[in-house]
Design an enzyme around this catalytic site. Structure first.
Site, PDB file in Angstrom:
ATOM      1  N   CYS A   2       0.830  -1.212   0.000  1.00  0.00           N
ATOM      2  CA  CYS A   2       0.000   0.000   0.000  1.00  0.00           C
ATOM      3  C   CYS A   2       0.870   1.269   0.000  1.00  0.00           C
ATOM      4  CB  CYS A   2      -0.943   0.097   1.202  1.00  0.00           C
ATOM      5  SG  CYS A   2      -1.913  -1.373   1.485  1.00  0.00           S
ATOM      6  N   ARG A  27       3.026   0.409  -5.360  1.00  0.00           N
ATOM      7  CA  ARG A  27       2.971  -0.244  -4.054  1.00  0.00           C
ATOM      8  C   ARG A  27       1.694  -1.059  -3.862  1.00  0.00           C
ATOM      9  NH1 ARG A  27       6.701   1.879  -0.715  1.00  0.00           N
ATOM     10  NH2 ARG A  27       5.617   0.996   1.057  1.00  0.00           N
ATOM     11  N   TRP A  75      -2.931  -2.553  -1.508  1.00  0.00           N
ATOM     12  CA  TRP A  75      -2.591  -3.918  -1.892  1.00  0.00           C
ATOM     13  C   TRP A  75      -3.176  -4.775  -0.772  1.00  0.00           C
ATOM     14  CZ3 TRP A  75       0.230  -8.071   0.127  1.00  0.00           C
ATOM     15  CH2 TRP A  75       0.554  -9.081  -0.776  1.00  0.00           C
ATOM     16  N   ASN A 101      -0.670   1.651   5.935  1.00  0.00           N
ATOM     17  CA  ASN A 101       0.110   0.688   5.158  1.00  0.00           C
ATOM     18  C   ASN A 101       0.784  -0.242   6.152  1.00  0.00           C
ATOM     19  OD1 ASN A 101       2.039  -0.614   3.553  1.00  0.00           O
ATOM     20  ND2 ASN A 101       3.467   1.097   3.668  1.00  0.00           N
ATOM     21  N   GLY A 102       0.483  -1.536   6.075  1.00  0.00           N
ATOM     22  CA  GLY A 102       1.107  -2.490   6.995  1.00  0.00           C
ATOM     23  C   GLY A 102       0.106  -3.535   7.438  1.00  0.00           C
ATOM     24  N   GLU A 487      16.049 -16.262 -12.652  1.00  0.00           N
ATOM     25  CA  GLU A 487      15.553 -14.892 -12.808  1.00  0.00           C
ATOM     26  C   GLU A 487      14.732 -14.760 -14.093  1.00  0.00           C
ATOM     27  OE1 GLU A 487      15.087 -12.465 -11.055  1.00  0.00           O
ATOM     28  OE2 GLU A 487      14.971 -10.714 -12.342  1.00  0.00           O
ATOM     29  N   LYS A 491      10.815 -13.605 -14.239  1.00  0.00           N
ATOM     30  CA  LYS A 491      10.308 -12.483 -15.048  1.00  0.00           C
ATOM     31  C   LYS A 491       9.089 -12.924 -15.849  1.00  0.00           C
ATOM     32  CE  LYS A 491      11.706  -9.920 -13.462  1.00  0.00           C
ATOM     33  NZ  LYS A 491      12.575  -9.819 -12.364  1.00  0.00           N
ATOM     34  N   GLU A 494       5.925 -13.548 -13.606  1.00  0.00           N
ATOM     35  CA  GLU A 494       5.374 -12.326 -13.007  1.00  0.00           C
ATOM     36  C   GLU A 494       4.483 -11.542 -13.952  1.00  0.00           C
ATOM     37  OE1 GLU A 494       9.272 -10.552 -11.903  1.00  0.00           O
ATOM     38  OE2 GLU A 494       8.143  -9.823 -10.208  1.00  0.00           O
ATOM     39  N   HIS A 510      17.035 -35.698 -13.254  1.00  0.00           N
ATOM     40  CA  HIS A 510      16.651 -36.231 -11.937  1.00  0.00           C
ATOM     41  C   HIS A 510      15.168 -36.009 -11.658  1.00  0.00           C
ATOM     42  CE1 HIS A 510      20.785 -37.153 -11.053  1.00  0.00           C
ATOM     43  NE2 HIS A 510      21.117 -35.940 -11.483  1.00  0.00           N
ATOM     44  N   LYS A 609       5.316  -3.511  -5.822  1.00  0.00           N
ATOM     45  CA  LYS A 609       6.761  -3.341  -5.984  1.00  0.00           C
ATOM     46  C   LYS A 609       7.513  -3.472  -4.670  1.00  0.00           C
ATOM     47  CE  LYS A 609      10.269  -2.023  -8.520  1.00  0.00           C
ATOM     48  NZ  LYS A 609      10.740  -3.121  -9.354  1.00  0.00           N
TER      49      LYS A 609
END
Ligand code: F6R
Length: 614
Positions: A2, A27, A75, A101-102, A487, A491, A494, A510, A609
């Site tokens: 947030c 955010r 968020w 926010n939290g 990575e 990407k 996401e 394996h 983010k």
């Protein structure tokens, strides 16, 4: 996560808040809202599900006057994203309004106490519990909003950055912080509060960063006051923010992510500026220079990080073990913080974070500090919580990263790790002069090497069309390029929502090789290094089972070109720097696939983010 923002001054608050909310959308963006007071105790709250642009539409024709206000972009943590759970939240009487926010961890217990005292809740949020707790304390003790907020926060367990206003007081905002970022911007005759200073840089460059356990009293036409929760006075340290507005805009690109991918020649230049001196063959990182003995005596280095920063740390592990011969461990910060890690006095803990606000990484730092380890930070955001919580560190200096999927921060982190490994290796004598000179020269030339690699963007866009409808992907790499494969897969998942996994190439047989069929694209990183022949055999194994192979190879490659269905050529430099080169086509591949699928590349679903909750 947030984002919160607030304004008090002589301007109309609403446009200031909306512009700031747009900047804070990285955010969280599942609902947005604001509260305004027009000065005659007329407090209005407007909020709705969706993005800030939807809030703007919703505000059409409404009374948005007022020179004081607070706002929020959400968020969701507690309660689905809808109009009711959107912030601001008002207290039962409607006299107090709050943005948060939290996460309030003990909200259930507090809610029970409040319910037994007659409080009824409209939303499912922990934030509505907090605003009612403040009201309850205020009514019970007959105290001011400041005192009620202070006492309420002393009962709260969790993380918060909050801003609170009262209906009958259009001249004050109370703000407070615990583990979620909060900065106060100081203008002429006006104040701003925000989760991220960059959200209000049109208005001021002067900021006071509020620390954990501190409250700010922001009053019209009065000096800012900072208090601690125990009522003692806090320090006011005004800092200048060095940032330009153009760094926060798309600069003609359709998405921030594409802009940020293309910026990498410049961001690497900024990252190595003043640090790599190719004339004198020197690498200077002040954080290392001032703490040289600690690094020379380190028995072990432990990286703590999350997500992309964790992948960069895996590359840091290779670099430091190779060039410095110091044992390295790489830990997910979220795991590290909840086990009982053995940390010794001569261990160095390196916390890696683009945002500098990741809650798990911050908590890991606290554990490391308690155990007496020296904690070094590799961060992007100057003045962020992690930058402040670490003993020393190095900024990556890649500028604001706004696209939710990290790109230029990853290459900045790896570049800093390469410089750190070179500096330690030279001081310890664990790197040969020849290797040192070659790697320094290659780092110095890295901006051109990346610019060269970026030229394959169109070819990658064409290849992306072929793979747009794939439902799964496997990424293979070995050695330095195993983390690069992880990575690349991250990407893709996401931003395109295609399931993708990264594996060390030899690990395929394996188990995961059972997944290979003609429907399964395999991205194989097969640049020339000491495991090239082995990787080639692993690719053959995939090919034999019908997998479609897209290989990242050197321009001169002959062998893999014959096996792979498609190839992307990249320039070849030392093995230890290849992740910087190879990550570019992987970023572009993910980007173009997501664009063809019509995804919201910069704001993928469910993500934010800056992960300031655990
Ligand atoms: C992925 C991504 C995330 C972050 C992670 C840690 O593209 O951006 O995986 O890397 O949330 O964030 P920071 O680096 O800010 O600590």
């Amino acid at each position: 996560m947030c984002g919160i923002i607030g304004y008090i001054g002589y301007q109309e608050a609403c446009p200031v808040l909306l512009k700031g909310l747009h900047r804070l959308e990285y955010r969280g963006y599942d609902s947005a809202g604001l509260a305004l007071n027009d000065g005659s105790c007329n407090l209005r709250i407007y909020k709705c599900k969706g993005r800030v642009s939807e809030l703007e539409n919703f505000l059409q024709g409404k009374d948005i006057s007022g020179t004081i206000g607070i706002a929020h972009t959400r968020w969701a943590t507690h309660g689905v994203p809808d109009n009711v759970n959107a912030h601001p939240h008002e207290s039962q009487s409607g006299n107090i309004v709050l943005v948060h926010n939290g996460i309030i961890e003990n909200y259930a217990l507090l809610k029970e106490v409040l319910s037994s005292n007659g409080y009824v809740f409209k939303s499912s949020t922990d934030s509505e519990v907090l605003v009612n707790l403040i009201e309850y304390v205020k009514n019970t003790n007959g105290c001011s909003l400041l005192e009620a907020t202070r006492q309420a926060l002393r009962q709260v367990v969790g993380a918060y950055a909050i801003a609170v206003m009262e209906k009958n007081d259009p001249d004050h905002i109370i703000a407070a912080r615990q583990s979620s970022p909060l900065a106060i911007g100081i203008g002429k005759g006006e104040y701003f509060l925000c989760s991220d200073a960059a959200s209000i840089i049109e208005h001021t460059r002067d900021f006071v960063y509020i620390d954990d356990g501190e409250m700010a009293v922001i009053s019209r036409n009065e000096d800012l006051k900072v208090l601690k929760l125990d009522n003692s006075e806090g320090k006011i340290n005004v800092r200048k923010l060095e940032l330009s507005i153009s760094q926060l805009e798309k600069g003609g690109y359709p998405h921030f992510m594409l802009k940020e991918i293309n910026e990498q020649p410049r961001t690497i230049t900024d990252c190595i500026r003043g640090r790599i001196d190719v004339g004198n063959m020197n690498v200077t990182l002040s954080g290392f220079t001032f703490n040289k003995e600690k690094f020379l005596n380190a028995e072990r280095i432990i990286f703590v990080a999350c997500g992309t920063s964790w992948h960069a740390s895996l590359i840091g592990e290779h670099l430091i073990e190779d060039l410095c011969r110091i044992p390295v461990e790489v830990e997910y910060a979220s795991e590290f913080r909840y086990r009982n890690p053995v940390i010794r006095k001569n261990d160095i803990v390196i916390a890696v974070s683009q945002s500098g606000e990741t809650a798990d990484t911050l908590a890991a730092i606290e554990i490391a500090k308690k155990s007496g380890a020296f904690v070094y930070g590799i961060c992007n955001v100057v003045g962020s919580s992690i930058a402040r919580a670490t003993d020393s560190g190095t900024y990556i200096h890649v500028g604001p990263e706004i696209g939710v999927a990290s790109t230029k921060a990853f290459t900045g982190q790896v570049t800093v790790m390469a410089m750190l490994a070179l500096a330690i290796g030279q001081a310890k004598g664990t790197i040969s002069g020849e290797d040192f000179h070659r790697i320094v020269r290659e780092l110095h030339n890295m901006p051109e090497t990346i610019a060269e690699t970026l030229k394959s963007s169109e070819r990658i866009a064409d290849l992306a069309k072929i793979f747009t409808y794939a439902r799964n992907f496997i990424y293979l790499g070995r050695g330095y390029n195993y983390p690069t494969a992880l990575e690349g897969a991250l990407k893709l998942k996401e931003i395109s929502y295609i399931h993708a996994e990264g594996y060390p190439a030899a690990e395929m047989k394996h188990g995961p090789i059972a997944l290979i069929d003609t429907e399964m694209p395999v991205v194989a990183i097969a640049t020339p290094d000491h495991t090239y022949d082995k990787t080639a055999s692993n690719i053959e194994e995939v090919k034999t089972r019908g997998g479609r192979i897209l290989a990242i190879v050197s321009k001169d490659d002959r062998h893999i070109r014959r096996i792979a269905d498609y190839c992307i050529d990249v320039p070849v430099i030392s093995e230890c720097l290849m992740p910087l080169v190879v990550s570019i086509p992987l970023q572009l591949l993910a980007y173009h696939i997501a664009v063809y699928k019509g995804m919201d590349v910069d704001r993928p679903r469910n993500l934010a983010k800056s992960v300031t909750v655990e």
